[in-house]
Design an enzyme around this catalytic site. Sequence first.
Site, PDB file in Angstrom:
ATOM      1  N   GLU A 106       0.772  -1.154   0.078  1.00 43.80           N
ATOM      2  CA  GLU A 106       0.064  -0.064  -0.099  1.00 43.80           C
ATOM      3  C   GLU A 106       0.803   1.345   0.064  1.00 43.80           C
ATOM      4  OE1 GLU A 106      -3.020   0.084   2.844  1.00 43.80           O
ATOM      5  OE2 GLU A 106      -3.378   2.364   2.803  1.00 43.80           O
ATOM      6  N   ARG A 156      -7.438   2.497  13.302  1.00 42.69           N
ATOM      7  CA  ARG A 156      -8.438   1.397  13.170  1.00 42.69           C
ATOM      8  C   ARG A 156      -8.212   0.439  14.506  1.00 42.69           C
ATOM      9  NH1 ARG A 156     -11.608  -0.670   9.100  1.00 42.69           N
ATOM     10  NH2 ARG A 156     -10.969   0.632   7.463  1.00 42.69           N
ATOM     11  N   THR A 187     -10.791   4.799   6.915  1.00 42.74           N
ATOM     12  CA  THR A 187     -11.265   5.502   8.134  1.00 42.74           C
ATOM     13  C   THR A 187     -10.929   7.006   7.949  1.00 42.74           C
ATOM     14  OG1 THR A 187      -8.988   5.227   9.129  1.00 42.74           O
ATOM     15  CG2 THR A 187     -10.428   3.562   9.754  1.00 42.74           C
ATOM     16  N   GLU A 223     -10.530  -8.505   4.001  1.00 45.43           N
ATOM     17  CA  GLU A 223      -9.992  -8.174   5.129  1.00 45.43           C
ATOM     18  C   GLU A 223     -10.620  -9.140   6.353  1.00 45.43           C
ATOM     19  OE1 GLU A 223      -9.557  -4.118   5.010  1.00 45.43           O
ATOM     20  OE2 GLU A 223      -7.440  -4.369   5.786  1.00 45.43           O
TER      21      GLU A 223
HETATM   22  N1  MTE Z   1      -6.158 -11.503  -1.435  1.00 44.53           N
HETATM   23  C1  MTE Z   1      -5.025 -12.046  -2.122  1.00 44.53           C
HETATM   24  N2  MTE Z   1      -5.170 -12.901  -2.896  1.00 44.53           N
HETATM   25  N3  MTE Z   1      -3.980 -11.035  -2.329  1.00 44.53           N
HETATM   26  C2  MTE Z   1      -4.013  -9.799  -1.570  1.00 44.53           C
HETATM   27  O1  MTE Z   1      -2.656  -9.064  -1.649  1.00 44.53           O
HETATM   28  N4  MTE Z   1      -4.971  -8.138   0.138  1.00 44.53           N
HETATM   29  C3  MTE Z   1      -6.111  -8.002   1.112  1.00 44.53           C
HETATM   30  C4  MTE Z   1      -7.370  -8.683   0.845  1.00 44.53           C
HETATM   31  N5  MTE Z   1      -7.058 -10.124   0.019  1.00 44.53           N
HETATM   32  C5  MTE Z   1      -5.218  -9.478  -0.643  1.00 44.53           C
HETATM   33  C6  MTE Z   1      -6.278 -10.491  -0.883  1.00 44.53           C
HETATM   34  C7  MTE Z   1      -6.072  -6.957   1.715  1.00 44.53           C
HETATM   35  S1  MTE Z   1      -5.029  -6.402   2.818  1.00 44.53           S
HETATM   36  C8  MTE Z   1      -7.131  -6.126   1.143  1.00 44.53           C
HETATM   37  S2  MTE Z   1      -7.247  -4.538   2.006  1.00 44.53           S
HETATM   38  C9  MTE Z   1      -8.141  -6.627   0.035  1.00 44.53           C
HETATM   39  O2  MTE Z   1      -7.871  -7.738  -0.130  1.00 44.53           O
HETATM   40  C10 MTE Z   1      -7.994  -5.315  -0.905  1.00 44.53           C
HETATM   41  O3  MTE Z   1      -8.699  -5.712  -2.087  1.00 44.53           O
HETATM   42  P1  MTE Z   1     -10.273  -5.430  -2.036  1.00 44.53           P
HETATM   43  O4  MTE Z   1     -10.575  -4.091  -1.478  1.00 44.53           O
HETATM   44  O5  MTE Z   1     -10.766  -5.427  -3.478  1.00 44.53           O
HETATM   45  O6  MTE Z   1     -11.071  -6.324  -0.967  1.00 44.53           O
HETATM   46  N1  HPA Z   2      -7.587   0.655   5.779  1.00 51.27           N
HETATM   47  C1  HPA Z   2      -6.729   0.372   4.859  1.00 51.27           C
HETATM   48  N2  HPA Z   2      -5.582   1.172   4.359  1.00 51.27           N
HETATM   49  C2  HPA Z   2      -5.746   2.393   4.740  1.00 51.27           C
HETATM   50  C3  HPA Z   2      -6.674   2.904   5.564  1.00 51.27           C
HETATM   51  C4  HPA Z   2      -7.814   2.074   5.986  1.00 51.27           C
HETATM   52  O1  HPA Z   2      -8.712   2.501   6.912  1.00 51.27           O
HETATM   53  N3  HPA Z   2      -6.609   4.385   5.710  1.00 51.27           N
HETATM   54  C5  HPA Z   2      -5.464   4.515   4.980  1.00 51.27           C
HETATM   55  N4  HPA Z   2      -4.889   3.277   4.392  1.00 51.27           N
HETATM   56 MO1  MOS Z   3      -5.296  -3.858   3.155  1.00 48.30          MO
HETATM   57  S1  MOS Z   3      -4.193  -3.687   4.605  1.00 48.30           S
HETATM   58  O1  MOS Z   3      -6.166  -2.452   3.583  1.00 48.30           O
HETATM   59  O2  MOS Z   3      -4.211  -3.293   2.046  1.00 48.30           O
END
Ligand code: MTE
Ligand code: HPA
Ligand code: MOS
Length: 761
Positions: A226, A304, A434, A706
Site C-alpha cells: 500500500e 483502526r 477510516t 480483510e
Molecule cells: N487477497 C489476495 N489474494 N491477495 C492480496 O494481496 N490483500 C488483502 C485482501 N485480499 C490480498 C487479498 C487486503 S490487505 C485487502 S485490503 C483487500 O484484499 C484489498 O482488496 P479489496 O478492497 O478488493 O478487497
Molecule cells: N484501511 C486500509 N488502508 C488504509 C486505511 C484504512 O482504513 N486508511 C489509509 N489506508
Molecule cells: Mo489492506 S491492509 O487495507 O491493504
Amino acid sequence: MKNIDSRTHTRGESVYVDDMPVIAGTLYAVAFDSVVAHAKIKSLDLTEAEAVTGVERIFTYKDITGENQIGGIIPDEQLLAESVVDFWGMPIALVVAESEEIARVAAKKIKVEFEKLPVIVDPREAAKQNKLIMPPRTFQNGDTSAQWAKCEHIIEGIAESGGQEHLYIETQGAYAVPLENGNIKIYSSTQGPTAVQRTTARVLGLPMHKIEVDVTRLGGGFGGKEDQATTWAIMAALATHHLKRPVKCILDRMADMRMTGKRHPYSSDFKLGLSKDLKILAFEATFYQNAGAAADLSPAVLERTLFHANNTYNIPDAKVTAYSCKTNLPPNTAFRGFGGPQGMFVIEAAIVKAAEELGIEPTVIQEKNLLKDGDMFHYGQITAGCMAKNCWTRADELYNIKKTREEVDAFNAKNKLYKKGFAIMPICFGISFTKTLMNQARALVHVYTDGSVGVSTGAVEMGQGVNTKMLQVAATIFSISVNRVKVETTNTTRVSNTSPTAASATADLNGKATQLACEAILGRLKKRAAIELKANENDITIKDEVVYVKGNKTELTWPKLVTACFINRESLAEHAHYATPEIHFDTTKERGHPFAYHVYGTSLYTVTIDCIRGTYDIDSVRVVHDYGKSMNAAIDRGQIEGGIVQGIGWMTMEELIYNSEGRLMSNALSTYKVPDIYSVPKEILIHPLETEVDSLAIFNSKAVGEPPIMYGIGAYFALRNAVKAFNPSANIPLNAPMTPEKVLMGLYEKSVAFKSEALPV
Ligand code: MTE
Ligand code: HPA
Ligand code: MOS
C-alpha cells in the site's frame, strides 16, 4: 463466474513486473542498506564499489533532485539515509549496474563507518522515553470511571500480539522507463499507483504529470504494497531520471524480508468490568503499537485499532487509548485488517481471562454481549443491519455449539496424550477508509465500435479478484456477455488521484464508479435505441445484448446499437466519479459515522494438540459469514479461506524475531514459518449468511478482503484451551503467536512439570 486470471495463472502466463520483456539498455538497481539499527554515518566510501566493471553509477541522497522524503502521512522518512540510519535495513545507497549480480557484488564493496546510537525495539520502552510517532489518541464513550464501582467482576491484564511478514509471492519491485522530454513511466508492483506517482514526483522534483504509473497485477500485496512499494519504484525512477535508461529494481526475498515493514506488533493493557449477569459494563485498554522508525501508515493503523477495540460487543462505557511508539525496526505498515486484528485480540483476551477467573466458558460472555441493531459503537456510529447475533445463531443451528464442546470434553476425558480445544471467534469489521476523504474512486469506460468494452479503474488486482468483479459490474449494467468486456491495467493517466487498493473497499468504490460510468453510457444508448425504434425511451430495456421495447424483443442488437450511436456522433465513453455518501468522522471529538457498513461473522474452532511434542492440528474452522449478497461466490470463498489461513498463521506460527540490536533474526523462510498445505485446517466450512439488507456495497455484495483474517484469532484461544485441558493450572501469558514451543511450555509449565503424575502415561 471464474476469476478472469485463473487461466493465465494456472498456465504460468500471468505477467508480473519481473516478467516483462526488458528494453535494450536496461540497468539493474540494488540497494545498499544498513547493518546496524541506529547509528550516525561517519563516512561512506564508494570508490571500490564504483570501480567494479559493469557498475554504471552509485547514487546517494546527494543525487536526489527533489526532496529526500517518502513519508506519506508524516514527512519523517528519508529515501536514502543522510547522516543517521534508524533501522537495520535502511537504504543508504543505490548501486546501478549492467546486471543485478554485478550490482550485488559492488554493493558488498561499499565501506561505511557507523557510530552506534542506542537501539529501542520495545514499544513500551519507546513510550517511556516519550519517543512517539504522534500524540496518543483516545476514543471514549460513556464514563468508565463511574462504572467500575458497579462491576461485580473486574479483570485486568496484558495482551500481546506479534508482527507478521506479508510474504506476497511476488517480492517488491518496479521497472522505470524513460520517455521523451524527461517523462518517466513506472511499472510498479504497488497497491497505490497514485502514491508511487506522487512520491516519485516529490523526490525527483517533478510535477506529477511527468510520472506515469502502470500496474497489471500483483503477486499479492496484503497491505505490504500500500505504501512500501513506493520506495522501490522511486529507486528505479531516480536512476532513470539521471541516466535516461530503463532501470529495474526488484528485491530478492531476504532483502524484502529485511528491509520492509510488517504487521505492527502490539503490547496492550486491558481492564474489563462485568455485571453479575456477565454484561460488559466497562472496558478500558491502552495499546502500545510498535511503529518502527518512521510513521509510514502507523497513524491510520492505530486509528483502526481504536475503532475495532470492542470487536463485535456492545460496550456502552469504553475508553481506549493508543500510543504509536517509535522504535528502531523497519517502519511497520498496512497488513490485512490494518490494526483491527490487533485491537480485537485484546478484547478477546480480556474476555477469556475473565472467563478463566470465573470458571465459565468465554462463549457465555461473548454471546451475552453481541451487538444488535441500534447499539452505538464507542465512536458514535449507530449499528444498522447488524448481523452479529444472526451469524452466531446461524452458526449454532448449523454446527451445534453445545454438541461441539461436549465432543471436545468427551475426547479430553478419554485421552491423555492428545487434547482438544474449542473456541469461538466472532468478528465485526468496518468498511471504508477510516480517513473519509479517501473514500472516492473513478472509472473510465470505453465502448468500442464493435461493441467490445474496456474498463479502467483505480483498482489494483492483487489476487483478490477485483478485476473480475469490475468486469461483472460492466457486463451486468450493459447486460452483455462477459467476453465483450476487458479490464485494463491500472494506470495513472487513465484514472487519476486514486486511493490505494486497500481497506477491502476497492470493489465497492471502483465498482460504484464503474456502475455510474456504464449507466451514463447506457442512458445514451437507450436514447439512441428509442430514436431508431421510434419508441419511448422509458420503454427501452437491453437484455442479453438485445434491445426490448415494452418487453418485446426487437432486431436491434448491442453491436448495431453501438454502431448507431457512433454514426450519430454520440459519446461511447464515460469517466465517472463516486464518493461514499453518509460517512464522516470528527477527529477533534473522535466521533462520527466513519463506516459505510460493517461486516459480521462467527467462526468455531476445534484443535488437537500433541501433549508430548507440543505440535498441533487445526481440526476444523466452521464459519457463518455475512456476505450480503455475493456477486462472486467462488472469489469470496477464496478470500475467506485465504484470510482464515493467513490469520491462523499470524496467531499460531509466524514468529518475527528481532534481537536486541534490532536485527531481524527470522529473515528467511528457513527461520520464519508460514502455514503450508500440511498446517491448514483439516476442514473449513463456510456458510454464507445471505442478507437482503440494503448496504452501500456494490450490488449489495459486501466487502470480503480483510474481515476473515480476524477469524484466525480463534485458533489462538482454541489452542490455549487445549493446553488448559492438559494442564489446568497453567499460567499462559496472553501472548500471540501460540507456537508449538509455547504450547509445549504451557503443557509443562512449572506448576505441573515436576509432578510426575501430571506427565502423560
Ligand atoms: N487477497 C489476495 N489474494 N491477495 C492480496 O494481496 N490483500 C488483502 C485482501 N485480499 C490480498 C487479498 C487486503 S490487505 C485487502 S485490503 C483487500 O484484499 C484489498 O482488496 P479489496 O478492497 O478488493 O478487497
Ligand atoms: N484501511 C486500509 N488502508 C488504509 C486505511 C484504512 O482504513 N486508511 C489509509 N489506508
Ligand atoms: Mo489492506 S491492509 O487495507 O491493504
